[in-house]
Design a protein around this motif. Structure first.
Motif, PDB file in Angstrom:
ATOM      1  N   CYS A 233       4.242  -2.617   0.417  1.00 17.79           N
ATOM      2  CA  CYS A 233       3.842  -3.074  -0.920  1.00 17.79           C
ATOM      3  C   CYS A 233       4.344  -4.495  -1.194  1.00 17.79           C
ATOM      4  CB  CYS A 233       4.383  -2.131  -1.994  1.00 17.79           C
ATOM      5  SG  CYS A 233       3.533  -0.546  -2.055  1.00 17.79           S
ATOM      6  N   TYR A 234       5.587  -4.778  -0.824  1.00 21.72           N
ATOM      7  CA  TYR A 234       6.162  -6.090  -1.117  1.00 21.72           C
ATOM      8  C   TYR A 234       6.053  -7.057   0.057  1.00 21.72           C
ATOM      9  CZ  TYR A 234       8.075  -4.182  -5.467  1.00 21.72           C
ATOM     10  OH  TYR A 234       8.228  -3.633  -6.719  1.00 21.72           O
ATOM     11  N   LYS A 235       5.291  -6.659   1.090  1.00 20.61           N
ATOM     12  CA  LYS A 235       5.094  -7.535   2.245  1.00 20.61           C
ATOM     13  C   LYS A 235       6.403  -7.988   2.868  1.00 20.61           C
ATOM     14  CE  LYS A 235       0.466  -9.247   1.970  1.00 20.61           C
ATOM     15  NZ  LYS A 235      -0.358 -10.387   2.366  1.00 20.61           N
ATOM     16  N   LEU A 236       7.288  -7.012   3.120  1.00 21.02           N
ATOM     17  CA  LEU A 236       8.597  -7.327   3.695  1.00 21.02           C
ATOM     18  C   LEU A 236       8.751  -6.609   5.031  1.00 21.02           C
ATOM     19  CD1 LEU A 236      10.765  -6.701   0.509  1.00 21.02           C
ATOM     20  CD2 LEU A 236      10.448  -8.928   1.612  1.00 21.02           C
ATOM     21  N   PHE A 253       5.052   3.537  -6.333  1.00 21.10           N
ATOM     22  CA  PHE A 253       3.862   3.705  -5.483  1.00 21.10           C
ATOM     23  C   PHE A 253       3.719   5.124  -4.920  1.00 21.10           C
ATOM     24  CE2 PHE A 253       1.326   3.592  -1.636  1.00 21.10           C
ATOM     25  CZ  PHE A 253       0.189   2.932  -2.085  1.00 21.10           C
ATOM     26  N   VAL A 254       4.688   5.575  -4.133  1.00 20.37           N
ATOM     27  CA  VAL A 254       4.474   6.814  -3.373  1.00 20.37           C
ATOM     28  C   VAL A 254       4.241   8.023  -4.287  1.00 20.37           C
ATOM     29  CG1 VAL A 254       5.458   8.425  -1.709  1.00 20.37           C
ATOM     30  CG2 VAL A 254       5.776   5.968  -1.387  1.00 20.37           C
ATOM     31  N   PHE A 255       5.177   8.292  -5.192  1.00 18.02           N
ATOM     32  CA  PHE A 255       5.004   9.474  -6.051  1.00 18.02           C
ATOM     33  C   PHE A 255       3.814   9.347  -6.993  1.00 18.02           C
ATOM     34  CE2 PHE A 255       9.514  10.912  -5.077  1.00 18.02           C
ATOM     35  CZ  PHE A 255       9.068  11.970  -4.304  1.00 18.02           C
ATOM     36  N   ALA A 267       0.175  -1.309  -8.990  1.00 20.98           N
ATOM     37  CA  ALA A 267       0.431  -2.742  -8.828  1.00 20.98           C
ATOM     38  C   ALA A 267       1.188  -3.292 -10.041  1.00 20.98           C
ATOM     39  CB  ALA A 267      -0.887  -3.499  -8.633  1.00 20.98           C
ATOM     40  N   GLY A 268       0.766  -2.898 -11.236  1.00 22.48           N
ATOM     41  CA  GLY A 268       1.438  -3.363 -12.447  1.00 22.48           C
ATOM     42  C   GLY A 268       2.898  -2.970 -12.472  1.00 22.48           C
ATOM     43  N   ALA A 269       3.177  -1.718 -12.090  1.00 24.05           N
ATOM     44  CA  ALA A 269       4.556  -1.230 -12.110  1.00 24.05           C
ATOM     45  C   ALA A 269       5.397  -1.918 -11.039  1.00 24.05           C
ATOM     46  CB  ALA A 269       4.563   0.284 -11.923  1.00 24.05           C
ATOM     47  N   LEU A 270       4.823  -2.063  -9.833  1.00 24.86           N
ATOM     48  CA  LEU A 270       5.551  -2.733  -8.745  1.00 24.86           C
ATOM     49  C   LEU A 270       5.858  -4.178  -9.123  1.00 24.86           C
ATOM     50  CD1 LEU A 270       3.412  -1.383  -5.781  1.00 24.86           C
ATOM     51  CD2 LEU A 270       5.889  -1.097  -5.946  1.00 24.86           C
ATOM     52  N   TRP A 271       4.871  -4.838  -9.702  1.00 20.24           N
ATOM     53  CA  TRP A 271       4.987  -6.248 -10.090  1.00 20.24           C
ATOM     54  C   TRP A 271       6.073  -6.418 -11.157  1.00 20.24           C
ATOM     55  CZ3 TRP A 271       2.923 -10.514  -7.977  1.00 20.24           C
ATOM     56  CH2 TRP A 271       2.837 -11.687  -8.728  1.00 20.24           C
ATOM     57  N   ALA A 272       6.037  -5.554 -12.179  1.00 23.42           N
ATOM     58  CA  ALA A 272       7.009  -5.654 -13.273  1.00 23.42           C
ATOM     59  C   ALA A 272       8.424  -5.385 -12.769  1.00 23.42           C
ATOM     60  CB  ALA A 272       6.648  -4.680 -14.392  1.00 23.42           C
TER      61      ALA A 272
END
Length: 456
Positions: A233-236, A253-255, A267-272
């Motif tokens: 998700c974070y391209k790491l 993401f997963v759950f 995406a919104g939650a990961l970004w925030a």
DNA sequence: TGTTCATGG
DNA sequence: TATCCATGAACA
């Protein structure tokens, strides 16, 4: 030696075992509860006096007069969005009519109106006082609390708890966790122990869909699904994933994906989370800077959404393709038959949403693993003549009041039943089940539980 | 009585 | 088509 239980029998024996748990009750430090209620009362009043001196609350009182209420979300929203003219960030669940004043919103508005931080603190204290401590005090008899554990209230055939609800005592917020869990203490001279199934819903879901890649993740201790998804998700690279970043991959993401969420919301939650949790890689690079460094693809939320859309597609059509296919087939089967069955002998019927069809059987059967174990552990404790008691249950965990001299024997019973015997009784469990054990010192409160090493 | 919010798995 | 399951307090 352990008979297979099925359907009705599981509920019947579960109800009898939970009646024992209710009768046992959990020891409460009543002095602590009473003094903490008074302390919180004082702190809340102090904060209110302080807020009373602010322009915002003076104006609020001016508008509402004698109808002013500290806990009125409607009044607060009116002040913020009408009187102050702040821009709404999100809306409540009524079709976009009412701007929200929930925790996330007030947090985001607090740079413009710092006193909102005070409202957030007050809410947390009020919750502790009015819901938890008041409930404990109201229901405690002779220093023991006897919460109900119901088996007839939940659509998925899970349990619930009430009067008070023992299954939602604070723990995620450390301050609240400490305030409330210090009230729960072992019987004199004993210890509180909590044994929980690790990742039980993921394990039980795998028993339905049998996805080989998911089973590999469960069986191989060097593999880590949440770490891998956070990295993607974070391209790491996976080495850069800290426990904080992993946490976001798991919970943003997963759950959500398992429960049926879609990429835009994820995406919104990961970004925030990158900002609210100030994510930093193992090597010290800020995740925000790292994402900024991919300016060609990831310089805006829109581009990030596109990226997460691809991650989602890879997740369901490549990484866990068998799981993804099962969801579809399982839903088609529901449409044809009008019901879905749970592996533990129950049928879910009636009108169900698409997500419910795959979620209900997993949630139900996962809890039934805990229930089956609780029944057996309760029987074995009694049969062995031990004084250790089961005093609670929280969906995937058992809480025991342990006599220190019995600790090793109790641990042996619990581990054998929960990890070994259950798989003999229910051969449809095709992945290993594991438990985590936490325990307090003698006479120490539930708040002070600590992880127990495997060796002990 | 229904809505919103907060707490847990 | 769009995050699952609960309990409970306060408010309107």
């Amino acid at each position: 030696m352990v008979a297979a239980l099925h359907g009705y029998g599981l509920i019947h024996e579960g109800w009898q075992a939970l009646a024992d748990v209710e009768e046992n009750g959990i020891h409460i430090d009543l002095d602590y509860v009473e003094t903490t209620i008074l302390k919180l009362d004082n702190r809340i009043n102090t904060m209110r006096s302080r807020l009373d001196n602010t322009k915002f609350v003076k104006k609020w009182r001016g508008v509402y007069g004698h109808k002013f209420k500290w806990d009125s979300d409607e009044q607060l929203g009116d002040m913020l969005y009408n009187e102050m003219g702040l821009e709404p960030i999100k809306y409540t669940n009524d079709g976009g009519h009412t701007p929200s004043v929930d925790h996330e919103t007030l947090e985001l508005l607090s740079p413009k109106l710092p006193l909102l931080k005070g409202f957030l603190k007050m809410r947390k204290m009020s919750k502790c006082k009015d819901t938890y401590l008041a409930g404990i005090l109201r229901e405690t008899v002779d220093e023991y609390l006897h919460p109900f554990f119901n088996l007839h209230t939940v659509a998925t055939f899970r349990s619930s708890s009430s009067k008070p609800n023992f299954q939602n005592m604070p723990i995620r917020d450390k301050m609240q966790g400490e305030l409330i869990r210090r009230a729960f203490i072992p019987r004199p001279g004993r210890m509180l122990m909590e044994v929980d199934y690790s990742g039980i819903e993921v394990c039980i879901a795998a028993c339905y869909h049998k996805d080989p890649n998911m089973i590999a993740y469960i069986k191989d201790p060097t593999k880590d699904m949440h770490r891998d998804m956070a990295a993607q998700c974070y391209k790491l690279p996976t080495e850069e994933v800290t426990s904080d970043i992993r946490y976001c991959g798991k919970n943003c993401f997963v759950f959500p994906q398992f429960y049926g969420d879609w990429f835009k919301s994820c995406a919104g939650a990961l970004w925030a989370s990158v900002d609210t949790r100030e994510l930093v890689c193992t090597d010290g690079t800020k995740v925000r800077d790292h994402l900024g460094s991919h300016t060609i693809n990831l310089d805006t939320l829109k581009k990030f959404e596109d990226h997460i859309e691809m991650v989602e597609d890879d997740f369901w059509n490549n990484r866990f393709a068998v799981y993804g296919q099962w969801k579809e087939d399982h839903y088609d089967e529901y449409l044809r038959r009008g019901y879905v069955d749970i592996k533990t002998g129950f049928r879910c019927g009636g009108i169900m949403q698409r997500n419910d069809v795959s979620n209900y059987p997993v949630q139900g059967a996962a809890f039934h693993c805990l229930l089956w174990s609780l029944i057996q552990v309760n029987k074995e404790l009694k049969a062995a003549g031990l004084s250790t008691l089961i005093v609670g249950q929280i969906h995937d965990s058992i809480v025991l009041d342990v006599v220190p001299e019995e600790l090793e024997q109790v641990l042996a019973i619990v581990r054998r039943v929960m990890c070994v015997e259950i798989r003999k009784a229910w051969p449809w469990i095709i992945v290993p089940l594991d438990v985590d054990v936490e325990i307090t010192d003698i006479d120490a409160s539930w708040f002070e539980k600590k992880k127990m090493g495997r060796a002990a």
